[in-house]
Motif scaffolding. Sequence first.
Motif, mmCIF file in Angstrom:
data_model
loop_
_atom_site.group_PDB
_atom_site.id
_atom_site.type_symbol
_atom_site.label_atom_id
_atom_site.label_comp_id
_atom_site.label_asym_id
_atom_site.label_seq_id
_atom_site.Cartn_x
_atom_site.Cartn_y
_atom_site.Cartn_z
ATOM 1 N N SER A 77 0.822 -1.200 0.000
ATOM 2 C CA SER A 77 0.000 0.000 0.000
ATOM 3 C C SER A 77 0.853 1.246 0.000
ATOM 4 C CB SER A 77 -0.893 0.010 1.230
ATOM 5 O OG SER A 77 -1.670 1.165 1.237
ATOM 6 N N GLY A 78 0.720 2.033 -1.050
ATOM 7 C CA GLY A 78 1.495 3.278 -1.105
ATOM 8 C C GLY A 78 0.584 4.477 -1.065
ATOM 9 N N LEU A 110 6.742 4.494 5.961
ATOM 10 C CA LEU A 110 6.601 3.897 4.639
ATOM 11 C C LEU A 110 7.890 3.200 4.263
ATOM 12 C CD1 LEU A 110 3.981 4.592 2.886
ATOM 13 C CD2 LEU A 110 5.691 5.288 1.264
ATOM 14 N N GLU A 111 7.771 1.908 3.957
ATOM 15 C CA GLU A 111 8.955 1.142 3.611
ATOM 16 C C GLU A 111 8.924 0.747 2.138
ATOM 17 O OE1 GLU A 111 9.295 -2.659 5.507
ATOM 18 O OE2 GLU A 111 11.456 -2.700 5.249
ATOM 19 N N HIS A 123 8.022 9.886 -4.485
ATOM 20 C CA HIS A 123 7.339 9.202 -3.385
ATOM 21 C C HIS A 123 8.229 9.237 -2.154
ATOM 22 C CE1 HIS A 123 4.494 6.596 -1.443
ATOM 23 N NE2 HIS A 123 3.829 6.382 -2.566
ATOM 24 N N ILE A 135 3.162 13.122 0.678
ATOM 25 C CA ILE A 135 3.729 11.771 0.660
ATOM 26 C C ILE A 135 4.012 11.324 -0.769
ATOM 27 C CG2 ILE A 135 1.389 10.785 0.852
ATOM 28 C CD1 ILE A 135 2.542 8.515 2.429
ATOM 29 N N VAL A 136 3.194 11.790 -1.725
ATOM 30 C CA VAL A 136 3.411 11.390 -3.118
ATOM 31 C C VAL A 136 3.069 12.547 -4.046
ATOM 32 C CG1 VAL A 136 1.096 10.352 -3.275
ATOM 33 C CG2 VAL A 136 2.856 9.654 -4.902
ATOM 34 N N MET A 147 -1.899 7.019 -10.031
ATOM 35 C CA MET A 147 -2.215 7.048 -8.594
ATOM 36 C C MET A 147 -2.955 5.787 -8.156
ATOM 37 S SD MET A 147 -0.827 9.200 -6.821
ATOM 38 C CE MET A 147 -1.646 8.480 -5.406
ATOM 39 N N LEU A 173 -0.293 3.267 -7.738
ATOM 40 C CA LEU A 173 0.560 3.499 -6.563
ATOM 41 C C LEU A 173 -0.163 3.133 -5.266
ATOM 42 C CD1 LEU A 173 2.202 6.861 -7.679
ATOM 43 C CD2 LEU A 173 3.423 4.727 -7.239
ATOM 44 N N LYS A 174 -1.494 3.355 -5.220
ATOM 45 C CA LYS A 174 -2.239 3.071 -3.987
ATOM 46 C C LYS A 174 -2.363 1.585 -3.679
ATOM 47 C CE LYS A 174 -4.416 5.462 -1.454
ATOM 48 N NZ LYS A 174 -4.024 6.178 -0.214
ATOM 49 N N PHE A 193 5.023 -0.860 -1.702
ATOM 50 C CA PHE A 193 5.303 -0.084 -0.493
ATOM 51 C C PHE A 193 4.554 -0.738 0.647
ATOM 52 C CE2 PHE A 193 5.626 3.422 -3.642
ATOM 53 C CZ PHE A 193 6.860 3.935 -3.294
ATOM 54 N N LYS A 249 2.980 0.370 4.390
ATOM 55 C CA LYS A 249 2.672 1.595 5.125
ATOM 56 C C LYS A 249 2.138 1.245 6.510
ATOM 57 C CE LYS A 249 -0.654 4.383 3.442
ATOM 58 N NZ LYS A 249 -1.200 5.411 2.514
#
Lengths: 81, 146
Positions: free
Chosen positions: A79-80, B47-48, B78, B89-90, B110, B113-114, B119, B121
Amino acid sequence: MVRVLLFGRLRDVAGWRERLVDPTPATLFALKNRLAAEDLALGEALAAAGVQAAVDRALVRGDIALAAGAEVAFLSPMSGG
Amino acid sequence: MVRLQSEAFDPGALLSGFCQGREETGAVVSFTGIARGGAGAVTRLELEAYPGFTDAEIERIADAARTRFSLHDVLIVHRIGEIAPGEAIVFVATAAAHRREAFEAADHLMDYLKSRAPFWKREHGPDGARWIEPTEQDRSDAARWD
């Protein structure tokens, strides 16, 4: 020997982020079985829906042979943004 | 271009820079995502990324979007690491000859990315920490483009 990396909630379940597994398991599934045999909770988490694996930084579907020195990452749902 | 960074960024400055020196681009669309505080429930976000994998995956999607939407250019910045509520954040910017492609490409990127970008979070708050995973809405938003 392979390097195993955990991301997201998998790391919390296992209590580690990175470790070496030696000798090199023959396949990705053999590696999973070995991790599950050592840690039941991690085994269940690795089998959960949405968990993916990457070998040498490429996503893998199904089983795959592992070479010595491979980097295997288990990725919990992402999740970004 | 895709950039992952732990430092805060100024979305306005990124947009200004992105717009410069374009004579054939008729449309630039940008999106900025901001970390929400959840009325005090979230004190910080963590965020990793997986270095060498996360950036390569996002580059791949950005390249595909460039072709699919006939983009002149795309910029994705990002944040990774610790992010405070209210911080960006982005940032996504797309440049195209006409607005429709630029809007659609930004929307598409987007959604990707979501829910699909690699990532992880985690929200930290007074009640402890919890991992955030994509919602059903996030997944169906991304599936619109499949």
